[in-house]
Design an enzyme around this catalytic site. Structure first.
Site, PDB file in Angstrom:
ATOM      1  N   ASP A   1     118.934   2.521 -17.678  1.00 10.39           N
ATOM      2  CA  ASP A   1     118.251   3.476 -18.634  1.00 10.39           C
ATOM      3  C   ASP A   1     117.096   2.876 -19.518  1.00 10.39           C
ATOM      4  O   ASP A   1     117.621   1.886 -20.088  1.00 10.39           O
ATOM      5  CB  ASP A   1     119.429   4.219 -19.252  1.00 10.39           C
ATOM      6  CG  ASP A   1     120.330   5.381 -18.619  1.00 10.39           C
ATOM      7  OD1 ASP A   1     120.022   5.345 -17.379  1.00 10.39           O
ATOM      8  OD2 ASP A   1     120.835   6.134 -19.064  1.00 10.39           O
TER       9      ASP A   1
ATOM     10  N   ASP B   1     124.537  10.713  -9.647  1.00  8.70           N
ATOM     11  CA  ASP B   1     124.641   9.552 -10.636  1.00  8.70           C
ATOM     12  C   ASP B   1     126.298   9.004 -10.469  1.00  8.70           C
ATOM     13  O   ASP B   1     127.042   9.574  -9.925  1.00  8.70           O
ATOM     14  CB  ASP B   1     124.469  10.019 -12.183  1.00  8.70           C
ATOM     15  CG  ASP B   1     123.893   8.864 -12.750  1.00  8.70           C
ATOM     16  OD1 ASP B   1     123.626   7.809 -12.275  1.00  8.70           O
ATOM     17  OD2 ASP B   1     123.488   8.974 -14.005  1.00  8.70           O
TER      18      ASP B   1
END
Length: 911
Positions: free
Chosen positions: A482, A422
């Site tokens: 997200d 990430d």
């Protein structure tokens, strides 16, 4: 008049490329029913240095050499035209290739430094056009689809206008009038971060497009050669087909492979699982993981859930990836528990991040990216990562060795089967790498070191990643931001799932982000997200606290496993909303655009909403924009006000109107002439973001000043990274998705229909948009209502409640009994029906179903007139349709997981 001899030409049956030796420009023509039509005119390439020098391939003072030849590469067979231009110490060689099949052109540029000095590189532009050139697209309305830079960046679709717009990696133009698309896309991204700038000047039929390849701070040594990335220009008909073809070619050129290949045993299926982040966030603990591991084993192990992924929160600090006190038994103990329960183990990590408080930084402060002044580049401030966050520099050999060793430890010693890497864009933020390299080159060095440590048999999921350069190194990719377990928190990921659908199963496996279904989401909203994920074919990781889910959410989730890999297509993707922000609309549909120059001030004062307040000393700012664009040093958590005065058109009759503002981060209270007209989200202390919601507020005519000035005042509170009125466009949310299911025994379509609005809506599905024949009749069955909809030849109309969806199986009409749907999966038979046979002599419909789970399993059967069921084997419960006698539901009670054979014998009723 140009001499014919000055034109060099290569052509295929459908394309002709011309190079004009007098202007040094190339043009592209395509053949239609009227003959050759010019599509691109006046194109050339350029290369610029940091000191301001420019080299252009249309330099008429340069000497040129032209060669032609036949070629064969990963796209196919074609013909190439190579033009070498020698000028002022640089040699520029352009290669233009057209292909016999595919209606495509490939462009590349090679730059040779013929001097004895280094070239400080700045930028390379593979495609731009002269002032009298451009894309000749005619009078029709053209839409542009521009891709965002990284995983979380938005992709936009809009009508081309005079403003300049920027997109990354690829850009697509589409005319619905002509049903024609034109794609520009980089099929290699080894050298640079590649982008496009595009606009359509006022009153022009010509579109201006320029590609840009960022090269800073790269140095080109004397006598050395710089090879550009390769740019594909591809003509197509439907944009979905063009985009999928591009993604396939992108994979081929990036990997030097003809076919998409999984990397090993762990990726035999598209990953499914559970992720800790979306309920626990950084407060995850070992105990919470074990709780969810047990619930996953009880409820989902037998339906196809495969991975248990530990996300952010387990680590001591960024850079120190051993477990902290919340995970006392350590990584190896945890993966052992996961493996013993029959699952594979996954681990989140931000591999390039290193905290100032970490042991890694204390030992190797020289390993991080530096600013121009030599100080460490600060990427973020995150307390649970260890405070100030710096970035590892992968151009340093020791850093690459450390990354490889780290991932060997993660996969071989800690025994994780899957890694989610990430915040990868951190590396591409650098401007002063230890070794001269572009951002793309440095980023790829880091990914290559990670892949070397992981090996080829374990899965890598990229996230927060620059998309183009990631293709050869990752198996899966997050393609949106997200999610949150709220309606507004789902919308951006739903939009991203549509805009980047084409990457899936071509460049990588798409990860739309986690499937969350818990309250406050209604069951209808949870079904929408589950339906979209099932239709997309992408990765499916759950994000709820599994032990606390109610039974109806468990039942829904079970119908999403395993993934049916053949992803669907958003049918109306290129139909963006017509309304844009900062406008007023009357009841007749007329739209009046307001000024984009507004007054702005940080702070908060209730008097600022009043018409009589003087804002003379407030600065003018242009929207859409972020507060950071003109007030970058302020606290991210703050309140600010916009004020705008406007007059209504004198031709409008006094009546109620609607004002469209745009998307605002995070929440707002909006006033007109001092009166409240609407709000979205919630202000502190009960803060709730509505940053993805397009604001449209109705205004009663009595509040409007029809003869004088109206004062609009917008109070905004933001906690985000791009505060304020940041976009005038709605997120593009297609209402119709089409999944084509093709089996050896038959074919059908599963169509998802989505109402994104807050009001009931009727949505029509034209069968022609699903590539279905207008000469056939089709049967339609809807899953959620368990209703047979009837027979259709042209279109299916559906009524949908607010924020809800329908799933419709559409089959060609048959003269014998036919399976319309099953109860196992949201794809209505695609996952479970392995074989279906009709024996006309015995009047026997038989089949084999796999991916079974214990419990009820229902076959929904179409019964043509005159047929009736006489026997079911094994025995089953029979139910007729609640709407029509032509549907029979046959329910079996399954005890085991093994594949299931069934038979349905019919008889013909006497007429």
């Amino acid at each position: 008049m140009r001499l014919k001899e000055s034109i060099e030409t290569i052509e295929t049956e459908s394309l002709r490329l011309e190079y004009d030796q007098s202007t040094r420009h190339w043009s592209l023509c395509e053949k239609d029913s009227n003959g050759w039509v010019n599509l691109i005119r006046g194109a050339y390439s350029s290369f610029s240095l940091a000191d301001g020098q420019d080299f252009r391939t249309d330099d008429r003072q340069a000497s040129i050499i032209i060669t032609k030849k036949k070629i064969s590469d990963l796209y196919g067979k074609g013909r190439s035209l190579k033009i070498t231009s020698v000028q002022r110490g640089a040699e520029l060689t352009t290669t233009l290739t057209i292909y016999e099949k595919g209606r495509a052109v490939l462009v590349s540029l090679q730059v040779r430094n013929k001097t004895s000095e280094k070239f400080p590189c700045s930028e390379l532009n593979l495609f731009e056009t002269a002032h009298d050139g451009g894309l000749n697209l005619g009078d029709s309305r053209w839409l542009a689809g521009l891709n965002g830079y990284q995983s979380w960046s938005e992709s936009e679709i809009f009508e081309l206008d005079h403003e300049e717009h920027t997109g990354y990696w690829h850009a697509l133009l589409y005319s619905s009038e002509k049903n024609k698309s034109l794609l520009f896309g980089f099929v290699t991204n080894e050298l640079a971060v590649n982008s496009f700038e595009i606009n359509r000047p006022f009153g022009s039929k010509t579109v201006q497009l320029r590609s840009r390849s960022a090269l800073r701070p790269l140095m080109l040594d004397p006598r050395q050669v710089l090879q550009s990335d390769k740019l594909l220009i591809q003509l197509g008909d439907p944009p979905a087909t063009n985009l999928r073809r591009y993604a396939e070619v992108l994979y081929r050129f990036s990997t030097q492979k003809k076919e998409f290949r999984k990397t090993g045993a762990a990726t035999a299926q598209i990953p499914t699982g559970w992720c800790s982040w979306y309920f626990f966030h950084s407060k995850v603990t070992e105990d919470k993981v074990i709780e969810n591991l047990k619930a996953a084993h009880e409820h989902f192990r037998d339906v196809g859930l495969r991975y248990i992924q530990i996300d952010d929160g387990y680590q001591r600090a960024a850079g120190d990836w051993e477990t902290n006190e919340k995970f006392p038994h350590g990584h190896r103990w945890l993966t052992n528990q996961i493996h013993k329960s029959g699952f594979l183990a996954g681990l989140w990590i931000a591999p390039f991040a290193v905290a100032a408080s970490s042991a890694l930084f204390r030992s190797h402060p020289d390993w991080v990216l530096k600013m121009e002044d030599g100080s460490p580049l600060r990427a973020a401030m995150l307390e649970h990562w260890g405070g100030e966050i710096y970035v590892l520099d992968p151009t340093i050999a020791e850093v690459r060795h450390w990354l490889t060793d780290l991932f060997r430890k993660i996969t071989r010693h800690w025994r994780y089967d899957y890694v989610k890497i990430d915040f990868l864009y951190f590396v591409a933020e650098g401007t002063a790498y230890r070794e001269p390299a572009t951002a793309a080159q440095a980023y790829r060095m880091g990914l290559q070191a990670i892949r070397k440590g992981v090996g080829s048999k374990r899965f890598i999921l990229g996230c927060g990643a620059p998309l183009g350069p990631s293709v050869p190194f990752v198996d899966g990719m997050r393609i949106g931001p997200d999610v949150e377990a709220t309606w507004n928190g789902l919308i951006p990921s739903m939009a991203a799932t549509a805009s980047r659908f084409h990457y899936h199963n071509h460049a990588w496996y798409n990860d739309p982000d986690c499937l969350v279904v818990r309250e406050p989401l209604t069951l209808g909203q949870a079904r929408m997200w589950a339906s979209l994920m099932a239709l997309s074919g992408g990765m499916n990781l759950l994000g709820d606290h599994l032990p606390t889910l109610p039974w109806d959410r468990y039942a829904l989730l079970k119908k999403t496993f395993p993934v049916f890999a053949e992803g669907g297509v958003p049918v109306d993707l290129f139909e963006p909303p017509k309304v844009i922000g900062i406008s007023v609309q009357n009841q007749s549909g007329d739209v009046f655009r307001l000024s984009r120059l507004v007054k702005f001030s940080r702070g908060d004062d209730d008097q600022w909403k009043e018409p009589g307040f003087s804002d003379m000393d407030w600065p003018l700012v242009e929207i859409p924009s972020s507060w950071n664009d003109y007030d970058g040093g302020a606290d991210r958590r703050d309140t600010g006000w916009y004020r705008l005065g406007f007059y209504l058109p004198t031709a409008w009759d006094p009546a109620d109107v609607t004002i469209h503002l745009g998307r605002i981060a995070d929440c707002d209270e909006t006033y007109l002439n001092g009166a409240a007209i609407g709000s979205s989200g919630s202000m502190p202390p009960s803060f709730e973001s509505a940053s993805n919601l397009f604001r449209s507020y109705p205004i009663p005519k009595k509040l409007l000043n029809w003869k004088g000035q109206n004062i609009l005042a917008i109070r905004v509170y933001s906690r985000g990274e791009r505060p304020g009125l940041y976009s005038l466009r709605k997120l593009n949310l297609p209402r119709i998705w089409n999944l084509k299911v093709r089996k050896k025994f038959g074919h059908w379509n599963v169509v998802g229909v989505f109402n994104w609005g807050e009001s009931p809506e009727k949505i029509e599905i034209p069968l022609s948009r699903l590539d279905l024949s207008s000469e056939e009749t089709y049967l339609a069955y809807e899953l959620w209502s368990e209703a047979f909809l009837g027979e259709f030849t042209e279109a299916i109309g559906l009524e949908l409640p607010p924020t809800s969806s329908k799933l419709v199986a559409i089959h060609p009409l048959a003269s014998r009994p036919l399976i319309l749907s099953t109860s196992r999966h949201l794809t209505m038979g695609a996952v479970d029906l392995e074989k279906v046979e009709w024996n006309k002599k015995k009047q026997l419909l038989s089949g084999r179903s796999n991916n079974m789970v214990p419990g009820e399993y229902t076959l929904v059967v179409w019964l043509p007139s005159g047929f009736q069921l006489s026997r079911a084997n094994p025995s089953a419960v029979l139910r007729g349709s609640t709407t029509m006698d032509s549907i029979l539901k046959v329910t079996f009670d399954l005890k085991y997981l093994k594949p299931f054979n069934w038979e349905l014998e019919f008889s013909r009723a006497n007429k």
